[in-house]
Design an enzyme around this catalytic site. Structure first.
Site, PDB file in Angstrom:
ATOM      1  N   ARG A 231       0.856  -1.187   0.000  1.00 26.99           N
ATOM      2  CA  ARG A 231       0.000   0.000   0.000  1.00 26.99           C
ATOM      3  C   ARG A 231       0.895   1.241   0.000  1.00 26.99           C
ATOM      4  O   ARG A 231       2.001   1.227   0.531  1.00 26.99           O
ATOM      5  CB  ARG A 231      -0.882   0.039   1.251  1.00 26.99           C
ATOM      6  CG  ARG A 231      -2.108  -0.854   1.171  1.00 26.99           C
ATOM      7  CD  ARG A 231      -3.176  -0.287   0.230  1.00 26.99           C
ATOM      8  NE  ARG A 231      -4.398  -1.077   0.230  1.00 26.99           N
ATOM      9  CZ  ARG A 231      -4.672  -2.066  -0.600  1.00 26.99           C
ATOM     10  NH1 ARG A 231      -3.792  -2.433  -1.518  1.00 26.99           N
ATOM     11  NH2 ARG A 231      -5.822  -2.698  -0.542  1.00 26.99           N
ATOM     12  N   HIS A 279      -1.333   1.076  -9.451  1.00 25.38           N
ATOM     13  CA  HIS A 279      -2.012   0.261  -8.426  1.00 25.38           C
ATOM     14  C   HIS A 279      -2.839  -0.856  -9.084  1.00 25.38           C
ATOM     15  O   HIS A 279      -4.029  -1.013  -8.807  1.00 25.38           O
ATOM     16  CB  HIS A 279      -2.918   1.133  -7.532  1.00 25.38           C
ATOM     17  CG  HIS A 279      -3.313   0.425  -6.261  1.00 25.38           C
ATOM     18  ND1 HIS A 279      -3.563   1.102  -5.086  1.00 25.38           N
ATOM     19  CD2 HIS A 279      -3.493  -0.890  -5.984  1.00 25.38           C
ATOM     20  CE1 HIS A 279      -3.892   0.219  -4.139  1.00 25.38           C
ATOM     21  NE2 HIS A 279      -3.863  -0.987  -4.675  1.00 25.38           N
TER      22      HIS A 279
END
Ligand SMILES: NC(=O)c1ccc[n+]([C@@H]2O[C@H](COP(=O)([O-])OP(=O)(O)OC[C@H]3O[C@@H](n4cnc5c(N)ncnc54)[C@H](OP(=O)(O)O)[C@@H]3O)[C@@H](O)[C@H]2O)c1
Length: 316
Positions: A231, A279
């Protein structure tokens, strides 16, 4: 019948809606914000970035299903109801992450960025110092569902693989380090650091300059590399840039960033040593997600325990 709500922000929910309808046409499906109906009907919520307070407004809620493997998108809601949170664990998602990790490790191991530059310049030259995989040390932070599978794939390619997790993991062929006490030794055994940790209060900004300086730089690769597919909140962008500037890092692959999408003026875009992806290292397909949620609802309604329930005290 108990209603299932899709509370999906930042994505067009219609593709998930279509999958749920095709797999379970009998299910009472609601969509936030357009079609909530009577809030007391809603027993299950499939959520991604739902606004804080929304899930607390459903008094009959029995389970929350995260649209992703991480559940940090729910952490900012202080009113989150005390019901089980189920995260996605899906074989296809795991394979996709393994592909991403193997691809990025090989990009750095095989000096592909430098060959890309040479190709643009029409240069035909073998770059020296191509070590064997068996001489290269890869460290995986987070030896969970995704980290373990990636570690095994790298091991099969011959890399020397170490893993770091909260609890020790006795695994054949993979050196296990755990907890704060094992971190420095793990970093010293990592030329390529792969981060697959969840975002929790304990892991915020863990990928900082101090940590990166502990990586092994004098190994077979003659430099250290960072791959972050965990993350964005785990990494400090300014520290990674500083590490690239002063030679602490020879390169990086970054799939996640503290602020997404990555700003157009970010120096990462133009740095030849950095591979930026949006992402998307591993995303679950809408159909796989719908199958997973319906399977878990089926278990709940049959009186069986839910699988892959998040431990709220650990945050993952
Ligand atoms: N970029 C993408 O497209 C993408 C896609 C999917 C997932 N992800 C990210 O990948 C993360 C990992 O997924 P997963 O399914 O592998 O999760 P998981 O099965 O829950 O594994 C998490 C691992 O991290 C370790 N860990 C957690 N906190 C730690 C700490 N403070 N210190 C040391 N180790 C710690 C755990 O240790 P223990 O084993 O000891 O518990 C475990 O090994 C997700 O949370 C998500 O953020 C990214």
């Amino acid at each position: 019948m108990s209603a299932l709500l899709l509370a999906i922000v930042d994505y067009d929910f219609s593709k998930w809606e279509r999958c749920f309808i095709s797999l379970a046409p009998e299910r009472d499906l609601r969509v936030w914000p357009a079609r909530i109906g009577e809030p007391a009907d809603i027993r299950y919520a499939c959520a991604w970035n739902a606004p804080p307070g929304l899930l607390a407004s459903f008094p009959s809620l029995a389970a929350i299903f995260s649209l992703g493997a991480g559940v940090d998108h729910l952490a900012g809601d202080p009113t989150l109801p005390d019901v089980p949170i189920v995260r996605v664990v899906d074989p296809d998602l795991t394979v996709r992450m393994t592909e991403y990790v193997v691809l990025q490790v090989l990009m750095h191991h095989r000096r592909q960025r430098r060959y890309d530059i040479q190709q643009r310049e029409r240069v035909w030259r073998d770059i020296d110092n191509q070590p064997a995989a068996t001489d290269v040390k890869v460290g995986i932070m987070g030896l969970g569902v995704l980290g373990l599978r990636a570690a095994q794939a790298l091991r099969h390619l011959g890399f020397q693989v170490a893993g770091w997790s909260r609890s020790p993991k006795p695994l054949p062929g993979i050196a296990s380090f755990s907890g704060e006490g094992g971190l420095d030794a793990f970093l010293a055994a990592s030329e390529i650091l792969v981060c697959l940790l969840p975002s929790t209060p304990d892991t915020q900004a863990i990928l900082n300059l101090g940590l990166l300086r502990k990586l092994k730089r004098d190994g077979a690769l003659r430099g250290a590399y960072l791959i972050n597919a965990g993350r964005g909140a785990l990494q400090v962008d300014a520290d990674i840039l500083a590490a690239l500037d002063d030679g602490t890092l020879a390169g990086a692959s970054l799939d996640v960033f503290p602020a997404e999408p990555l700003a157009p003026d970010s120096p990462f875009w133009s740095d030849q040593r950095v591979i930026v992806t949006p992402h998307n290292a591993a995303t679950v397909t809408p159909m796989a997600l719908a199958r997973h949620v319906l399977r878990q609802i089926g278990r709940l309604e049959a009186g069986l325990p839910l699988e892959n329930v998040v431990d709220r005290t650990r945050g993952y």
